[in-house]
Motif scaffolding. Structure first.
Motif, PDB file in Angstrom:
ATOM      1  N   GLU A  64       0.805  -1.018  -0.484  1.00  0.00           N
ATOM      2  CA  GLU A  64      -0.093   0.574   0.334  1.00  0.00           C
ATOM      3  C   GLU A  64       1.127   1.483  -0.082  1.00  0.00           C
ATOM      4  OE1 GLU A  64      -2.703   0.077   3.187  1.00  0.00           O
ATOM      5  OE2 GLU A  64      -3.245   1.807   2.503  1.00  0.00           O
ATOM      6  N   ILE A  99       1.403   4.133   1.485  1.00  0.00           N
ATOM      7  CA  ILE A  99       0.882   4.820   2.697  1.00  0.00           C
ATOM      8  C   ILE A  99       2.308   6.299   2.260  1.00  0.00           C
ATOM      9  CG2 ILE A  99       0.774   5.323   4.507  1.00  0.00           C
ATOM     10  CD1 ILE A  99      -0.320   2.089   4.843  1.00  0.00           C
ATOM     11  N   ARG A 113       1.896   6.907   7.933  1.00  0.00           N
ATOM     12  CA  ARG A 113       2.138   5.753   7.937  1.00  0.00           C
ATOM     13  C   ARG A 113       3.294   6.484  10.098  1.00  0.00           C
ATOM     14  NH1 ARG A 113       7.906   3.883   7.642  1.00  0.00           N
ATOM     15  NH2 ARG A 113       8.260   1.836   7.480  1.00  0.00           N
ATOM     16  N   PHE A 130      -0.403   6.011  12.384  1.00  0.00           N
ATOM     17  CA  PHE A 130      -0.657   4.731  12.299  1.00  0.00           C
ATOM     18  C   PHE A 130       0.482   3.412  13.223  1.00  0.00           C
ATOM     19  CE2 PHE A 130      -3.890   4.481   8.629  1.00  0.00           C
ATOM     20  CZ  PHE A 130      -4.870   3.875   9.292  1.00  0.00           C
ATOM     21  N   PRO A 173     -11.824   7.149   9.960  1.00  0.00           N
ATOM     22  CA  PRO A 173     -12.917   8.341   9.003  1.00  0.00           C
ATOM     23  C   PRO A 173     -14.525   7.360   9.824  1.00  0.00           C
ATOM     24  CG  PRO A 173     -12.015   6.671   7.428  1.00  0.00           C
ATOM     25  CD  PRO A 173     -11.649   6.797   9.114  1.00  0.00           C
ATOM     26  N   THR A 174     -14.582   5.726  10.281  1.00  0.00           N
ATOM     27  CA  THR A 174     -15.352   5.353  10.864  1.00  0.00           C
ATOM     28  C   THR A 174     -14.995   4.673  12.310  1.00  0.00           C
ATOM     29  OG1 THR A 174     -14.911   3.486   9.636  1.00  0.00           O
ATOM     30  CG2 THR A 174     -16.916   5.120   8.681  1.00  0.00           C
ATOM     31  N   ARG A 206     -15.710   1.619  12.254  1.00  0.00           N
ATOM     32  CA  ARG A 206     -15.077   0.081  12.153  1.00  0.00           C
ATOM     33  C   ARG A 206     -14.185   0.577  11.441  1.00  0.00           C
ATOM     34  NH1 ARG A 206     -18.454  -3.525  10.035  1.00  0.00           N
ATOM     35  NH2 ARG A 206     -17.409  -5.597   9.973  1.00  0.00           N
ATOM     36  N   ALA A 207     -13.283   1.304  11.469  1.00  0.00           N
ATOM     37  CA  ALA A 207     -11.824   1.315  11.056  1.00  0.00           C
ATOM     38  C   ALA A 207     -10.839   1.201  12.104  1.00  0.00           C
ATOM     39  CB  ALA A 207     -11.877   2.742   9.995  1.00  0.00           C
ATOM     40  N   ASP A 246     -11.257  -2.153  13.759  1.00  0.00           N
ATOM     41  CA  ASP A 246     -10.680  -3.141  12.519  1.00  0.00           C
ATOM     42  C   ASP A 246      -9.203  -3.505  12.840  1.00  0.00           C
ATOM     43  OD1 ASP A 246     -12.851  -3.652  11.344  1.00  0.00           O
ATOM     44  OD2 ASP A 246     -11.932  -2.775   9.270  1.00  0.00           O
ATOM     45  N   ARG A 264      -2.871 -11.040  17.053  1.00  0.00           N
ATOM     46  CA  ARG A 264      -1.887 -10.439  17.037  1.00  0.00           C
ATOM     47  C   ARG A 264      -1.083 -10.754  18.692  1.00  0.00           C
ATOM     48  NH1 ARG A 264      -0.726 -10.786  11.735  1.00  0.00           N
ATOM     49  NH2 ARG A 264      -1.955  -9.134  10.748  1.00  0.00           N
ATOM     50  N   ARG A 282      -8.161   2.577  -0.833  1.00  0.00           N
ATOM     51  CA  ARG A 282      -7.897   0.815  -0.455  1.00  0.00           C
ATOM     52  C   ARG A 282      -8.023   0.704   0.856  1.00  0.00           C
ATOM     53  NH1 ARG A 282      -1.792  -2.409  -1.056  1.00  0.00           N
ATOM     54  NH2 ARG A 282      -2.701  -4.149  -0.262  1.00  0.00           N
ATOM     55  N   ARG A 294     -11.329  -1.750   2.950  1.00  0.00           N
ATOM     56  CA  ARG A 294     -12.389  -2.451   3.570  1.00  0.00           C
ATOM     57  C   ARG A 294     -13.962  -1.242   3.252  1.00  0.00           C
ATOM     58  NH1 ARG A 294     -13.671  -6.834   6.668  1.00  0.00           N
ATOM     59  NH2 ARG A 294     -14.986  -4.825   8.393  1.00  0.00           N
ATOM     60  N   GLU A 349     -16.290  -0.874   5.356  1.00  0.00           N
ATOM     61  CA  GLU A 349     -17.091   0.154   6.407  1.00  0.00           C
ATOM     62  C   GLU A 349     -15.711   0.804   6.942  1.00  0.00           C
ATOM     63  OE1 GLU A 349     -16.766  -2.944   5.377  1.00  0.00           O
ATOM     64  OE2 GLU A 349     -18.513  -4.208   6.434  1.00  0.00           O
ATOM     65  N   ALA A 350     -14.819   1.114   6.319  1.00  0.00           N
ATOM     66  CA  ALA A 350     -13.641   1.931   7.174  1.00  0.00           C
ATOM     67  C   ALA A 350     -13.440   3.551   6.422  1.00  0.00           C
ATOM     68  CB  ALA A 350     -12.657   0.682   7.954  1.00  0.00           C
ATOM     69  N   ILE A 351     -14.227   3.086   5.808  1.00  0.00           N
ATOM     70  CA  ILE A 351     -13.818   4.835   4.742  1.00  0.00           C
ATOM     71  C   ILE A 351     -15.300   5.318   4.551  1.00  0.00           C
ATOM     72  CG2 ILE A 351     -13.464   4.587   1.979  1.00  0.00           C
ATOM     73  CD1 ILE A 351     -12.027   2.606   1.826  1.00  0.00           C
ATOM     74  N   GLU A 352     -14.705   6.513   4.752  1.00  0.00           N
ATOM     75  CA  GLU A 352     -15.406   7.438   4.785  1.00  0.00           C
ATOM     76  C   GLU A 352     -15.277   8.490   3.256  1.00  0.00           C
ATOM     77  OE1 GLU A 352     -15.655  10.802   8.064  1.00  0.00           O
ATOM     78  OE2 GLU A 352     -18.043   9.433   8.451  1.00  0.00           O
ATOM     79  N   ARG A 370     -24.199   5.389   4.928  1.00  0.00           N
ATOM     80  CA  ARG A 370     -23.787   5.924   5.523  1.00  0.00           C
ATOM     81  C   ARG A 370     -23.068   6.994   3.607  1.00  0.00           C
ATOM     82  NH1 ARG A 370     -18.570   5.395   6.674  1.00  0.00           N
ATOM     83  NH2 ARG A 370     -18.296   3.404   5.786  1.00  0.00           N
ATOM     84  N   PRO A 424       2.059  -0.325   8.308  1.00  0.00           N
ATOM     85  CA  PRO A 424       0.974  -0.658   8.052  1.00  0.00           C
ATOM     86  C   PRO A 424       0.722  -1.087   6.950  1.00  0.00           C
ATOM     87  CG  PRO A 424       1.319   1.745  10.020  1.00  0.00           C
ATOM     88  CD  PRO A 424       2.944   0.484   9.530  1.00  0.00           C
ATOM     89  N   ARG A 432      -1.932  -6.315   6.020  1.00  0.00           N
ATOM     90  CA  ARG A 432      -3.003  -7.317   5.600  1.00  0.00           C
ATOM     91  C   ARG A 432      -2.183  -7.913   5.035  1.00  0.00           C
ATOM     92  NH1 ARG A 432      -6.939  -3.146   3.534  1.00  0.00           N
ATOM     93  NH2 ARG A 432      -4.812  -1.314   4.035  1.00  0.00           N
TER      94      ARG A 432
END
Lengths: 380, 380
Positions: free
Chosen positions: A311, A313, A318, A321, A355-356, A358-359, A362, A370, B91, B93, B95-98, B126, B373, B377
Motif C-alpha cells: 500500500e 502510504i 504511516r 498509524f 473515518p469510521t 469500524r476502521a 478493525d 496478533r 484502499r 474495507r 466499512e472503514a472508509i468515509e 453511510r 501498516p 494485511r
C-alpha cells in the motif's frame, strides 16, 4: 469465515497423492529413531507428526499457526498420540523449544516453492536442530523448462491487451514475469527440463537462491514463458517432484509468462538466470535467447517483488498509524482491557486517522489477534 | 517459482474481466443507470474497469474502493485512461472508509462471501443518497437436487477410510458440512428449481435470511445434495443468470451436500431451508421424502462443521493483556516510527532486546513486516 471447503479440499488432495504420501512415510520412518524429539514445521492436519509417533518419537512439536491445527488436535486425540504431540499455534520463527530436536521435518512446499518455507526451514535448522540431527527435506531443486503455452499466456498477458476500449497496458507490463499456478502436460515443454537452482538445506546453504540454466532446442518452437517446479529430496534416495508427468497426482507447476512469445529455432539456446531474494520475496531473472553463432537474438529482464503490491502510504500517515497502534499495545500493557475500551481510547486519541468506528475496531481486532492474550479470570 | 501474490491476483481478476457475458451485462447496466454528473461508488473495484465504464457513461466522480493489491495497479490504469480527475482510488474495507460526498449510484461486486450483506447495508446507509440507484438491485440463489460426479463422493469418503493406518474420521463430519464449489458440467439436475435466497438490496434490513423451497424429483437417480446457482438483477428486469441452461463463464456454483448419496425416484421431494448470517455462516435443513414412505432429515451448517477454537474467539467483552511478542511489537512500532534505521536494523535490535519473543533474525523480520501498516494485511 466459517467456510472451510477449500481448507478441507487441500488436505484431501494431500492424502489423494499416494506416491507422495508413501515417500514421506518412508522418509519419516528412516529419519525418526525411537526416543527422538521431532519438530513438524507447518504441520497442517498432522500427518507427519502421526508418522513420527509411529516411528517411536518420544516427543513431537507440531508447529501450525493456521486453523487447520484444530483438525490436527482431533486427529492426535483419536489416534492416541495427544500425550506425545504438542501443537504450537504460532509461526515457527517466534517459537523457542524447551529442548533441541533430533529431527526437524516439514511438508512446507505444497503447491509451489515459498520463500517463506525456505526461511522457516533454514531458521529451524539453525535454532531447533541438534548438531548431527536430521533435516527433512534435505535438498530442494528448482526445475525449469521453456513451455509452449498459448492458452496460459493469453489468460495472463493477452487478456489485458484491450479491455472494452480501455488501456490496461500498465497491468500487462506488471503481469509479465510473474509466477502463477498452472498445470502442464509433458507435451507442453519445448525443451528438456534443467536444474535452475538448488539448496542443500541439510548442509550449509543459506536461504538465498541463485542459479542459471541453458536450454537447447531440438526443433523450432514458440516459447511463451517458463514452467518452474520443485524437486524435493526428502532423504538421500527419496525424492518427490511436481514435474508435468502425472497431472492428477501433482500440485502442478508455476508459470512465468514472457511479455511476448519468443520464436526459437532448432540449435538455438535459451539461457535463464535467476536470483531469489528470500528476505524481500523478490524474484529477478533474465532470459537470453542465443543463436548457434553466439549472436544474442533477444534479452528480457524481469523483476517481481512482494513490495509491488504494498500500500502506498505517505510517510506522515504511516508514522501516525504506527503511533496509534503502539498506543493500543502500551495501554494493554498498562492494564488489561476489552476491545471496546481500547477502541474508545483509540478514537479519543487518534480519531482523525479513523473515518469510521469500524476502521478503529478493525485495527484493534487485528492487534488483539496478533499480540494479546486473555487476562486471567477475576483480574478486574 | 516463488508463489507470487500479485501473479495470483492478476490471474483471478483477468479471468473475471475476460468474461464478456458478465462484463457486458454490467456495462449495459452502468450505461442505463448513470446520469451525467452522477457521483458513483465502486465497491470491490479491482483494477478499475467498472469505474472507467462509469466515467465513460458520464459520472462526474467515482470513488473506487478495493481492499487488495489490485488497486495499486489501478493507479496506472486510471492515469493512462485520463481519468485521474474523475476516479478516486481508496484502499481498504468500505466499512472503514468515509467519503466527502454521498453518491447517486452504487456499483457493487456481490458473491457468496463473508459480509456480503453488511457491506452493502453499510454503504447504503453511510455512502449513498437515500434514493441512490443500485447495481446490482437484487441477488438470488436458485437450487435444485443434483447428482454430482465421483469427485464429490471422494471429498467425503476420503475421511472415512484409514490412511497410512491412521484414523481420519473426525474430519468426516467437517467435510460433509461445507458448501462445495462445483463444476456444473459434471453434475446433472434431477428436480424442479426453487429460490433458496432472495435479496432485494434496496430494502433488505436484516443480515440474517432464511428461505424455503420444495424441490420435486423429475428423473430417477442418485442425489448428492442441493446445487445452487446465482441470478443477479443489474438493471430493472435485466437479469444475469447462471441457472441452467443459462451460463456465466466466470461464475461457479455450489453444492450444499447431503453428506451421502440418496437414491430418489420421480415424484419424491425434498423441502429445503437455506439460511445464512451475512454470508459468514450457512445452514441447510432438508427433509427428504421418498415414495417408500421414508423420510430423512439433514441439518448441516458451516458453523458446526468445524472445530471451534476458543483461543481464536476474542469477543468484544473479553479482557485481554499483552503477550511478550506484543511488547516486542510495541518496541518495533516505536523504532519504525522514529525511523531508527532500515527495517533490517530494527529486526536485529529486536532480537537483542527481546530474545525470548524474537529468538532470531527471521522472527525480527517477520515482526517488522507484521507491524508495518503498508504490509499488515498480508499477514492475516
Amino acid at each position: 469465515m466459517y467456510n472451510h471447503a477449500a481448507l478441507i479440499e487441500s488436505q484431501a488432495s494431500l492424502l489423494a497423492n499416494r506416491e507422495r504420501v508413501a515417500a514421506f512415510e518412508r522418509a519419516v520412518k528412516g529419519a525418526v529413531k525411537p526416543g527422538d524429539v521431532v519438530v513438524d514445521l507447518g504441520a497442517g492436519m498432522g500427518l507427519l507428526s502421526l508418522l513420527a509417533c509411529r516411528a517411536g518419537a518420544r516427543k513431537v512439536f507440531a508447529i501450525e499457526p493456521g486453523k487447520v491445527g484444530e483438525l490436527a488436535k482431533r486427529l492426535f486425540a483419536v489416534n492416541g498420540v495427544a500425550g506425545k504431540v504438542e501443537l504450537i499455534p504460532t509461526a515457527s520463527w517466534y517459537v523457542t523449544l524447551p529442548e533441541a530436536a533430533d529431527v526437524v521435518m516439514g511438508d512446507l512446499f505444497r503447491g509451489g516453492l515459498r520463500a517463506m518455507g525456505v526461511r522457516q526451514l533454514i531458521d529451524a535448522r539453525g535454532r531447533m536442530l541438534k548438531a548431527g540431527g536430521v533435516l527433512l527435506p534435505s535438498r530442494l531443486r528448482m526445475m525449469a523448462a521453456p513451455v509452449h503455452a498459448p492458452r496460459e499466456h493469453e489468460a495472463r498477458i493477452g487478456v489485458w491487451a484491450d479491455l472494452y476500449g480501455f488501456d490496461f497496458s500498465s497491468v500487462q507490463k506488471v503481469a509479465a514475469g510473474r509466477a502463477g499456478p498452472a498445470k502442464f502436460a509433458p507435451g507442453d515443454l519445448a525443451a528438456r527440463p534443467e536444474i535452475l537452482a538448488e539448496i542443500d538445506a541439510a548442509g550449509g546453504s543459506g536461504p538465498e537462491w541463485r542459479g542459471r540454466a541453458c536450454f537447447e532446442f531440438a526443433r523450432p518452437a514458440a516459447v511463451h514463458g517458463l514452467a518452474f517446479w520443485l524437486q524435493t529430496e526428502l532423504a538421500p534416495g527419496e525424492e518427490i517432484s511436481d514435474e508435468p508427468v502425472h497431472p492428477a497426482a501433482s500440485w502442478g507447476q508455476q508459470f512465468v509468462p514472457f511479455r511476448e512469445a519468443i520464436t526459437v529455432n532448432a540449435s538455438e539456446t535459451v539461457e535463464v538466470e535467476v536470483a531469489i531474494d528470500t528476505v524481500r520475496d523478490a524474484l529477478n531473472w533474465t532470459v537470453i535467447a542465443r543463436s548457434s553463432d553466439e549472436h544474442e537474438s533477444s534479452r528480457q529482464v524481469y523483476a517481481a517483488s512482494r513490495d509491488d503490491g504494498a500500500e502506498m502510504i505517505p510517510e506522515s500517515r504511516r508514522s501516525a498509524f504506527l503511533r496509534a497502534s503502539r498506543s493500543v499495545l502500551e495501554s494493554l500493557e498498562a492494564s488489561p482491557q476489552t476491545a471496546r475500551e481500547l477502541t474508545d481510547a483509540l478514537i479519543a486519541s487518534h480519531g482523525s486517522l479513523f473515518p469510521t468506528r469500524r476502521a478503529a475496531e478493525d485495527l484493534v481486532a487485528d492487534l488483539l489477534h496478533r499480540f494479546a492474550e486473555a487476562a486471567p479470570l477475576g483480574r478486574r | 517459482m516463488i508463489v507470487d501474490r500479485i501473479g495470483g491476483v492478476l490471474l483471478e481478476h483477468g479471468s473475471w474481466l475476460a468474461d464478456e457475458v458478465r462484463v457486458k451485462a454490467l456495462e449495459r447496466a452502468i450505461r442505463q443507470t448513470i446520469r451525467p454528473g452522477d457521483v458513483a461508488v465502486d465497491l470491490g473495484a479491482g483494477t478499475g474497469l467498472l469505474s472507467l465504464m462509469a466515467v465513460r457513461a458520464g459520472a462526474r466522480r467515482v470513488y473506487a474502493i478495493e481492499d487488495s493489491e489490485a488497486i495499486e495497479l489501478a493507479r496506472d490504469v486510471v492515469r493512462d485512461n485520463g481519468a485521474v480527475d474523475q476516479i478516486v482510488l481508496l484502499r481498504g474495507r468500505s466499512e472503514a472508509i468515509e467519503l466527502p460526498e454521498k453518491a447517486d449510484v452504487l456499483i457493487g461486486y456481490l458473491g457468496l462471501c463473508d459480509g456480503m450483506l453488511s457491506s452493502f447495508a453499510d454503504a447504503r446507509q453511510r455512502l449513498l443518497k437515500p434514493d441512490a440507484r443500485l447495481i446490482p438491485r437484487r441477488f438470488q440463489l436458485v437450487g435444485a437436487l443434483a447428482t454430482a460426479d465421483g469427485e464429490h463422493a471422494r471429498r467425503i469418503d476420503t475421511w472415512s477410510v484409514n490412511h497410512c493406518g491412521f484414523d481420519f474420521s473426525p474430519i468426516e463430519s467437517c467435510a460433509r458440512q461445507q458448501p462445495y464449489p462445483e463444476d456444473r458440467r459434471l453434475e446433472s439436475v434431477r428436480s424442479t428449481y426453487g429460490t433458496l435466497l432472495d435479496f432485494d438490496l434496496a430494502s433488505i434490513r436484516s443480515r440474517f435470511t432464511k428461505t424455503s423451497a420444495r424441490l420435486t424429483v423429475q428423473s430417477d437417480g442418485v442425489v448428492h445434495g442441493v446445487a445452487a446457482w446465482m441470478r443477479v438483477e443489474y438493471f430493472p428486469d435485466d437479469w444475469l443468470s447462471h441457472v441452467p441452461p443459462e451460463t456465466v463463464p466466470s461464475w461457479g456454483n455450489y453444492l450444499f451436500s447431503f453428506g451421502e448419496a440418496l437414491t430418489m425416484k420421480k415424484g419424491d421431494f425434498a423441502d429445503v431451508t437455506l439460511s445464512t448470517h451475512d454470508g459468514q455462516i450457512w445452514r441447510w435443513q432438508v427433509a427428504v421424502c421418498t415414495a417408500g414412505g421414508g423420510e430423512r432429515r439433514i441439518d448441516f451448517s458451516t458453523f458446526s462443521g468445524f472445530p471451534f477454537a476458543a483461543t481464536r474467539a476474542r469477543s468484544l467483552y473479553a479482557v485481554q493483556g499483552l503477550t511478550a511478542l506484543g511488547r516486542a511489537a510495541a518496541s518495533a512500532m516505536g523504532r519504525l516510527e522514529e525511523a531508527l534505521g532500515p527495517p533490517e536494523g530494527v529486526a536485529s535490535a529486536l532480537t537483542q532486546q527481546f530474545p525470548d519473543a524474537v529468538p532470531a533474525i527471521e522472527a525480527g523480520r517477520a515482526l517488522v513486516s507484521e507491524v508495518d501498516p503498508a504490509r499488515r494485511r498480508e499477514h492475516g
